[in-house]
Design a protein around this motif. Sequence first.
Motif, PDB file in Angstrom:
ATOM      1  N   THR A 142      -9.670   1.755  -1.341  1.00 28.78           N
ATOM      2  CA  THR A 142     -11.062   1.751  -0.864  1.00 28.78           C
ATOM      3  C   THR A 142     -12.065   1.684  -2.009  1.00 28.78           C
ATOM      4  O   THR A 142     -13.170   1.153  -1.843  1.00 28.78           O
ATOM      5  N   GLU A 143     -11.673   2.193  -3.193  1.00 21.35           N
ATOM      6  CA  GLU A 143     -12.560   2.117  -4.358  1.00 21.35           C
ATOM      7  C   GLU A 143     -12.507   0.752  -5.041  1.00 21.35           C
ATOM      8  O   GLU A 143     -13.251   0.492  -5.989  1.00 21.35           O
ATOM      9  N   GLY A 144     -11.623  -0.123  -4.564  1.00 20.80           N
ATOM     10  CA  GLY A 144     -11.514  -1.455  -5.148  1.00 20.80           C
ATOM     11  C   GLY A 144     -10.669  -1.521  -6.397  1.00 20.80           C
ATOM     12  O   GLY A 144     -10.654  -2.546  -7.091  1.00 20.80           O
ATOM     13  N   HIS A 145      -9.921  -0.463  -6.699  1.00 21.36           N
ATOM     14  CA  HIS A 145      -9.048  -0.469  -7.872  1.00 21.36           C
ATOM     15  C   HIS A 145      -7.735  -1.190  -7.580  1.00 21.36           C
ATOM     16  O   HIS A 145      -7.183  -1.857  -8.461  1.00 21.36           O
ATOM     17  N   PHE A 146      -7.228  -1.025  -6.346  1.00 21.44           N
ATOM     18  CA  PHE A 146      -5.978  -1.653  -5.927  1.00 21.44           C
ATOM     19  C   PHE A 146      -6.254  -2.730  -4.882  1.00 21.44           C
ATOM     20  O   PHE A 146      -7.261  -2.680  -4.166  1.00 21.44           O
ATOM     21  N   ARG A 147      -5.332  -3.675  -4.771  1.00 24.92           N
ATOM     22  CA  ARG A 147      -5.437  -4.731  -3.774  1.00 24.92           C
ATOM     23  C   ARG A 147      -5.355  -4.140  -2.369  1.00 24.92           C
ATOM     24  O   ARG A 147      -4.666  -3.141  -2.147  1.00 24.92           O
ATOM     25  N   PRO A 148      -5.996  -4.754  -1.397  1.00 23.80           N
ATOM     26  CA  PRO A 148      -5.960  -4.243  -0.025  1.00 23.80           C
ATOM     27  C   PRO A 148      -4.565  -4.251   0.602  1.00 23.80           C
ATOM     28  O   PRO A 148      -4.309  -3.486   1.539  1.00 23.80           O
ATOM     29  N   ASP A 149      -3.683  -5.110   0.101  1.00 30.48           N
ATOM     30  CA  ASP A 149      -2.351  -5.222   0.710  1.00 30.48           C
ATOM     31  C   ASP A 149      -1.328  -4.260   0.105  1.00 30.48           C
ATOM     32  O   ASP A 149      -0.149  -4.289   0.460  1.00 30.48           O
ATOM     33  N   VAL A 150      -1.754  -3.396  -0.813  1.00 33.56           N
ATOM     34  CA  VAL A 150      -0.830  -2.414  -1.402  1.00 33.56           C
ATOM     35  C   VAL A 150      -0.373  -1.431  -0.327  1.00 33.56           C
ATOM     36  O   VAL A 150      -1.182  -0.926   0.463  1.00 33.56           O
ATOM     37  N   ASP A 151       0.913  -1.157  -0.304  1.00 32.20           N
ATOM     38  CA  ASP A 151       1.498  -0.226   0.663  1.00 32.20           C
ATOM     39  C   ASP A 151       1.538   1.170   0.036  1.00 32.20           C
ATOM     40  O   ASP A 151       2.335   1.411  -0.888  1.00 32.20           O
ATOM     41  N   PRO A 152       0.703   2.116   0.485  1.00 30.52           N
ATOM     42  CA  PRO A 152       0.677   3.452  -0.120  1.00 30.52           C
ATOM     43  C   PRO A 152       2.019   4.168  -0.074  1.00 30.52           C
ATOM     44  O   PRO A 152       2.396   4.850  -1.041  1.00 30.52           O
ATOM     45  N   ALA A 153       2.754   4.009   1.036  1.00 30.82           N
ATOM     46  CA  ALA A 153       4.051   4.684   1.151  1.00 30.82           C
ATOM     47  C   ALA A 153       5.047   4.117   0.138  1.00 30.82           C
ATOM     48  O   ALA A 153       5.848   4.858  -0.445  1.00 30.82           O
ATOM     49  N   GLN A 154       5.001   2.805  -0.095  1.00 33.07           N
ATOM     50  CA  GLN A 154       5.888   2.191  -1.071  1.00 33.07           C
ATOM     51  C   GLN A 154       5.534   2.650  -2.486  1.00 33.07           C
ATOM     52  O   GLN A 154       6.415   2.921  -3.313  1.00 33.07           O
ATOM     53  N   TYR A 157       6.887   6.081  -2.975  1.00 30.26           N
ATOM     54  CA  TYR A 157       8.349   6.000  -3.143  1.00 30.26           C
ATOM     55  C   TYR A 157       8.697   5.627  -4.584  1.00 30.26           C
ATOM     56  O   TYR A 157       9.552   6.249  -5.220  1.00 30.26           O
ATOM     57  N   GLU A 158       8.030   4.615  -5.106  1.00 31.49           N
ATOM     58  CA  GLU A 158       8.331   4.146  -6.456  1.00 31.49           C
ATOM     59  C   GLU A 158       7.881   5.157  -7.510  1.00 31.49           C
ATOM     60  O   GLU A 158       8.561   5.351  -8.535  1.00 31.49           O
ATOM     61  N   LEU A 159       6.755   5.809  -7.288  1.00 31.06           N
ATOM     62  CA  LEU A 159       6.291   6.811  -8.237  1.00 31.06           C
ATOM     63  C   LEU A 159       7.273   7.972  -8.305  1.00 31.06           C
ATOM     64  O   LEU A 159       7.604   8.463  -9.401  1.00 31.06           O
ATOM     65  N   GLU A 160       7.763   8.413  -7.158  1.00 34.77           N
ATOM     66  CA  GLU A 160       8.735   9.506  -7.198  1.00 34.77           C
ATOM     67  C   GLU A 160      10.011   9.065  -7.895  1.00 34.77           C
ATOM     68  O   GLU A 160      10.650   9.861  -8.594  1.00 34.77           O
ATOM     69  N   GLY A 161      10.392   7.802  -7.724  1.00 36.19           N
ATOM     70  CA  GLY A 161      11.562   7.294  -8.443  1.00 36.19           C
ATOM     71  C   GLY A 161      11.383   7.410  -9.950  1.00 36.19           C
ATOM     72  O   GLY A 161      12.328   7.768 -10.672  1.00 36.19           O
ATOM     73  N   ILE A 162      10.186   7.127 -10.439  1.00 45.55           N
ATOM     74  CA  ILE A 162       9.900   7.261 -11.872  1.00 45.55           C
ATOM     75  C   ILE A 162      10.027   8.716 -12.309  1.00 45.55           C
ATOM     76  O   ILE A 162      10.610   9.034 -13.351  1.00 45.55           O
ATOM     77  N   ILE A 163       9.476   9.617 -11.500  1.00 43.19           N
ATOM     78  CA  ILE A 163       9.521  11.042 -11.834  1.00 43.19           C
ATOM     79  C   ILE A 163      10.960  11.561 -11.837  1.00 43.19           C
ATOM     80  O   ILE A 163      11.360  12.330 -12.723  1.00 43.19           O
TER      81      ILE A 163
END
Length: 223
Positions: A142-154, A157-163
């Motif tokens: 909503t702040e325009g930092h990420f594309r509108p089609d980015v999947d928050p749940a995905q 998932y990927e961030l936790e994989g990094i952690i």
Amino acid sequence: MNKGEQTKSAILDEAAELASLVGLGGLTIGTLAAATKLSKSGLYAHFDSKEALQVEVLRRARDRFGDVVLRPAIKAPRGEPRLRAFFDHWIAWQSEGYGGGCIFVNAASEFDDQEGAVRDELLRAERDKLESISLVVGTAITEGHFRPDVDPAQFAYELEGIILAHHHAKRLMRDDAAAERARRAFERLLADCRVVGAPALAPAVGALTSTPSSSAAAAAPTA
């Protein structure tokens, strides 16, 4: 907080630290009594059973995660800066939250196939954490930092994989480059989501220096 509540709070802090070292499954009324020099009967006055103790330890650790990771991160500006703050505090938690590492990562490997109240508490904490990350990703959209089609749940998932990879590299492999590798992976994840041409946005100055409260607040997501 009355004296009895203060005593129980201190016991739970000791129990959470012990659980990080011996595993949540290894945390019993007996092992806690030995570590705290308290009587078993005195501990049974606070906890009805081993399982009740384990559940309360997870809730205590969850509050601490909120103090150390979530609430400081929320002080950063919305969107990508907040995600960066969340990541930085979460990486610090892996090393500094408890002496034996992240109690939730350790407990998940113990209880993932054991039905019951402990697994239910872990699952609740995990879902709340992923939901919190997804909400922050939503603000980045909503702040325009990420594309509108980015999947928050995905993204969550990927961030936790990094952690989780960081935890494995640091705790088991003892890789001195674990934090740097995690950061590089995180930067690639951000870059993949960012609006084309948008610059990287760092957390606000001071966002990573806030001192967490030592007292438990409302239940917060975990790691």
